[in-house]
Design an enzyme around this catalytic site. Structure first.
Site, mmCIF file in Angstrom:
data_model
loop_
_atom_site.group_PDB
_atom_site.id
_atom_site.type_symbol
_atom_site.label_atom_id
_atom_site.label_comp_id
_atom_site.label_asym_id
_atom_site.label_seq_id
_atom_site.Cartn_x
_atom_site.Cartn_y
_atom_site.Cartn_z
ATOM 1 N N CYS A 1 -1.118 3.923 -6.515
ATOM 2 C CA CYS A 1 -1.705 3.266 -5.481
ATOM 3 C C CYS A 1 -1.725 1.698 -5.979
ATOM 4 O O CYS A 1 -2.062 1.600 -7.230
ATOM 5 C CB CYS A 1 -3.092 3.828 -5.546
ATOM 6 S SG CYS A 1 -4.409 3.110 -4.488
ATOM 7 N N CYS B 1 0.895 -1.147 -0.017
ATOM 8 C CA CYS B 1 -0.104 -0.194 0.184
ATOM 9 C C CYS B 1 0.908 1.253 -0.108
ATOM 10 O O CYS B 1 1.860 1.252 0.900
ATOM 11 C CB CYS B 1 -0.897 0.053 1.161
ATOM 12 S SG CYS B 1 -1.816 1.622 1.495
HETATM 13 N N1 DGL Z 1 -3.938 0.554 -1.822
HETATM 14 C C1 DGL Z 1 -3.586 1.715 -0.967
HETATM 15 C C2 DGL Z 1 -2.491 2.396 -1.842
HETATM 16 O O1 DGL Z 1 -1.677 1.804 -2.288
HETATM 17 C C3 DGL Z 1 -4.739 2.592 -0.572
HETATM 18 C C4 DGL Z 1 -6.078 2.784 -0.953
HETATM 19 C C5 DGL Z 1 -6.953 3.303 0.234
HETATM 20 O O2 DGL Z 1 -6.974 2.515 1.127
HETATM 21 O O3 DGL Z 1 -7.033 4.552 0.284
HETATM 22 O O4 DGL Z 1 -2.131 3.619 -1.361
#
Ligand code: DGL
Length: 269
Positions: free
Chosen positions: A189, A78
């Site tokens: 993301c 993430c």
């Molecule tokens: N998948 C996550 C990222 O790479 C975050 C997504 C979220 O919860 O806003 O930032």
């Protein structure tokens, strides 16, 4: 040491299922390893959450899971969490902690027009960490930033078997539709590689999409070849989440397809 025989246990963490875009690359490279994946669905979306809360949640998750299944490595799959949580996790764990960083350096290198876009969460686009990466690796580029929670939600729904609403997607990407020399996009993301085709449809001028999945898989492989594997676990691959899901039965079938055999709920205070 032959790590193939040892079968290390790796935990992937994200707010949702976006981290699957990182996990799938690692599993492709290292198919026989023991994978645990936690989605902090009670804390989703991290895009809208404060930094301290993200740090505390990730720390609590990693501690709880490590207590049940001694881990050999943690992958923070993430970007939003990685920009704030890595120092704290590294202080608290002696195993490798691998973060996900927006692929700004390779994007700046591959772009011909030197006009690139960082598509990430609202949190990631404004982090100081990202300013530093841009100043270090992309000084010769014009870097556009777009933070979106809607795109995260769309990707999350897609993996759960729902169709993508292209009108909403197009609206979110509208600020970039007329930037015709935007030739490279950083999918900053982990949810976004999972809707890459849909993003490409809305932004046909983009020639290169950069994400960190493959680089992280290689990093996991190289870091784990240097350490002694402590978990000799023969257990099946397992999902953890922080609250019960609606449509749990349907979700279980989807998670089976990704190689996971069970879902357990852990409580984070
Ligand atoms: N998948 C996550 C990222 O790479 C975050 C997504 C979220 O919860 O806003 O930032």
């Amino acid at each position: 040491m032959d790590i193939k025989k040892e079968r290390p246990t790796i935990l992937f963490c994200d707010s949702g299922m976006g981290g699957f875009s990182v996990y799938r690359e690692t599993k492709k490279l290292l198919p026989g390893w023991h994978y645990l994946y936690c989605f902090d669905n009670a804390g989703f979306p991290y895009s809208e959450r404060g930094e301290e809360s993200i740090v505390q949640r990730m720390l609590a998750i990693c501690r709880q899971i490590n207590a049940m299944h001694p881990l050999d490595a943690i992958v923070i799959a993430c970007n939003t969490a990685s920009t704030v949580v890595l120092p704290v996790l590294r202080e608290n764990f002696s195993i490798p902690v691998i973060g996900t960083v927006p692929a700004i350096k390779p994007a700046a290198e591959i772009s011909n027009t030197k006009h690139i876009g960082l598509l990430a969460t609202k949190g990631t686009v404004k982090r100081h960490y990202v300013d530093e990466l841009i100043n270090k690796f992309a000084v010769d580029c014009q870097v556009e930033r777009l933070g979106s929670t809607k795109l995260v939600e769309i990707a999350e729904q897609k993996i759960r078997g729902h169709s993508v609403d292209m009108t909403v997607l197009k609206d979110e990407l509208l600020p970039w539709v007329n930037i015709m020399d935007l030739d490279t996009l950083i999918l900053g993301c982990t949810h976004f590689p999972l809707i890459k085709d849909e993003i490409q449809f809305c932004l046909p001028q983009v020639k290169h999409f950069m994400d960190s999945g493959e680089a992280i898989a290689k990093r996991v492989q190289s870091l784990l070849s240097e350490i002694e594997i402590k978990s000799k676990s023969k257990k099946y691959n397992q999902i953890f989440c922080t609250q019960h899901f609606d449509e749990e039965l349907k979700l279980k079938q989807i998670l089976n397809l990704w190689g996971f055999e069970s879902i357990d709920v852990i409580k984070i205070n």
